[in-house]
Design a protein around this motif. Structure first.
Motif, PDB file in Angstrom:
ATOM      1  N   ASN A   1       0.875  -1.176   0.000  1.00  0.00           N
ATOM      2  CA  ASN A   1       0.000   0.000   0.000  1.00  0.00           C
ATOM      3  C   ASN A   1       0.912   1.225   0.000  1.00  0.00           C
ATOM      4  N   ASP A   2       1.468   1.529  -1.165  1.00  0.00           N
ATOM      5  CA  ASP A   2       2.463   2.592  -1.256  1.00  0.00           C
ATOM      6  C   ASP A   2       1.878   3.973  -0.996  1.00  0.00           C
ATOM      7  N   GLU A   3       0.635   4.166  -1.349  1.00  0.00           N
ATOM      8  CA  GLU A   3       0.020   5.478  -1.113  1.00  0.00           C
ATOM      9  C   GLU A   3      -0.041   5.776   0.386  1.00  0.00           C
ATOM     10  N   ALA A   4      -0.483   4.787   1.165  1.00  0.00           N
ATOM     11  CA  ALA A   4      -0.553   4.973   2.616  1.00  0.00           C
ATOM     12  C   ALA A   4       0.841   5.145   3.204  1.00  0.00           C
ATOM     13  N   ALA A   5       1.794   4.343   2.739  1.00  0.00           N
ATOM     14  CA  ALA A   5       3.161   4.443   3.251  1.00  0.00           C
ATOM     15  C   ALA A   5       3.723   5.836   3.025  1.00  0.00           C
ATOM     16  N   GLN A   6       3.548   6.350   1.818  1.00  0.00           N
ATOM     17  CA  GLN A   6       4.075   7.677   1.504  1.00  0.00           C
ATOM     18  C   GLN A   6       3.391   8.747   2.357  1.00  0.00           C
ATOM     19  N   ASN A   7       2.101   8.593   2.599  1.00  0.00           N
ATOM     20  CA  ASN A   7       1.381   9.564   3.433  1.00  0.00           C
ATOM     21  C   ASN A   7       1.919   9.588   4.859  1.00  0.00           C
TER      22      ASN A   7
END
Length: 440
Positions: free
Chosen positions: A237-243
């Motif tokens: 879940n790269d979007e969550a990680a980046q957030n």
């Protein structure tokens, strides 16, 4: 109605340490779970104690779609339809906007089992609620003083089932009945809950709780943003990680990770710039932050459980022993750091790295604190750590050795420990950067 509630945790450890009668080394809670499994109308892959407010509550998950027909279908708006009443009413395949409910009435065990299930990514998951009467067999896990399985009590049982409909919908929609943290204890409660969901593979629900925990910066332990970001990377879940990484970048102006290891271009540029400015010893900084996080995690889990459920003696003892083991392990690691170069400089590891060193000694035996005191005094003289932390360690040593404390930072079961001079304590506190206290 007596409320008995367990602090969230992994299923095995929680169930083993519940209080209750024991037979053949199997606890009441283990026997209870086994009997529940036997009465479920379909097979599930995992069953985990969830929270147990007013009733025993479990969360379950399955690797596949469970096709068993429901007794009722509940829409996300709360409307519901009853099936199996007439032959012509048949449910079609479940969709993600519907909750399927099955209800099992067990006269033998004087219980009603309510199973609410929903779909996520084609997999069935949900909640098992057990309206259990108090019986000799299950004295701890029975929360009802009347027979819920008796037809004469159908109206009361129906009201309880209707309450569960709303509870399930709130949980599925994300908050799980929780709200934005209003205290440090609230924050840790959310983190424990989210971690347990993640450990059980309920990633979407875990992320919703993490998001809720991270809404108030003043309560966040910053390293946990990185910890959770890496969990999200692990499940892609790269979007969550980046957030989460971005959140920490905004919170801490000196935070960065190794730019070459960062998969996100935007963050990589920020990390590179901060590395040129700070040039921390990243491996050492991250090691100390991990020590700080584990110290707080295990201590808070123990503290919250003991305060909220003092009757759970065995579980509290287990959590206390775990916190003490963490203290001992942390001490070994910090002593290795000190033996190689003394107390690190703030320019090497940042503020939280230094606080980790202090915290470890604050939570260890007196002889270790006395040995560390001269090194902490030197770190204060260098300007690497604030004088208030030296004041707190000195107070702790004085109290442990039976002397009155100077700064009033230590309390015991009976309140504030004796002071060296109550008329001057706030003057001394101001000198080291501590706020004033009220002397009763």
């Amino acid at each position: 109605m007596t409320k008995k509630k367990l602090l969230l945790g992994t299923a095995a450890s929680v169930l083993v340490f519940l209080t209750g009668c024991q037979t053949n080394n199997i606890s009441e809670a283990q026997r209870f779970e086994a009997s529940i499994r036997k009465e479920l109308p379909f097979r599930i892959d995992s069953l985990r104690w969830f929270d147990g407010v007013d009733m025993a509550t479990y969360q379950f998950a399955s690797q596949d779609y469970i096709q068993a027909l429901p007794d009722a279908e509940i829409g996300m708006n709360g409307e519901w339809s009853v099936y199996r009443t007439f032959d012509y009413q048949k449910a079609s395949r479940q969709t993600e906007d519907k909750v399927w409910r099955n209800v099992v009435v067990s006269k033998k065990n004087q219980r009603i089992i309510c199973i609410d299930r929903y779909l996520r990514d084609g997999r069935t998951q949900g909640y098992v609620y057990v309206l259990q009467c108090e019986t000799k067999k299950y004295p701890t896990l029975g929360h009802y003083h009347w027979d819920v399985s008796d037809p004469h009590n159908i109206e009361s049982a129906g009201a309880a089932l209707d309450h569960l409909r709303n509870l399930t919908l709130r949980r599925i929609k994300g908050s799980g009945g929780y709200t934005t943290p209003a205290s440090q204890d609230d924050y840790w409660t959310l983190m424990f809950h989210a971690d347990s969901l993640f450990a059980d593979g309920l990633y979407a629900e875990a992320k919703q709780i993490y998001d809720l925990a991270f809404t108030e910066d003043r309560y966040i332990l910053p390293s946990q943003l990185s910890t959770v970001a890496k969990k999200m990377m692990a499940i892609r879940n790269d979007e969550a990680a980046q957030n989460y990484f971005n959140h920490r970048v905004q919170m801490e102006k000196d935070f960065y990770e190794e730019p070459s290891a960062c998969p996100y271009p935007e963050l990589r540029d920020t990390f590179e710039l901060r590395k040129q400015t700070r040039n921390y010893n990243l491996p050492l900084k991250q090691k100390l932050e991990w020590i700080f996080e584990r110290d707080q995690y295990d201590r808070m889990l123990w503290s919250l459980t003991a305060n909220r459920h003092p009757e759970q003696t065995r579980r509290n003892n287990m959590l206390g022993a775990r916190a003490w083991d963490t203290d001992s392990t942390n001490l070994v690691m910090v002593n290795e750091v000190l033996s190689e170069g003394g107390v690190p400089r703030k320019s090497q590891v940042g503020e939280f790295g230094l606080l980790a060193v202090w915290l470890v000694f604050q939570h260890n035996p007196l002889e270790q604190q006395e040995r560390f005191l001269p090194q902490l005094e030197e770190a204060v003289r260098r300007g690497d750590i604030a004088p208030m932390y030296l004041a707190m360690l000195k107070d702790r040593i004085d109290v442990r050795e039976g002397r009155p404390q100077k700064y009033g930072t230590q309390s015991g079961p009976d309140g504030l420990c004796p002071l060296l001079d109550a008329s001057r304590v706030n003057e001394w506190r101001k000198e080291v950067g501590l706020p004033p206290i009220e002397i009763k």
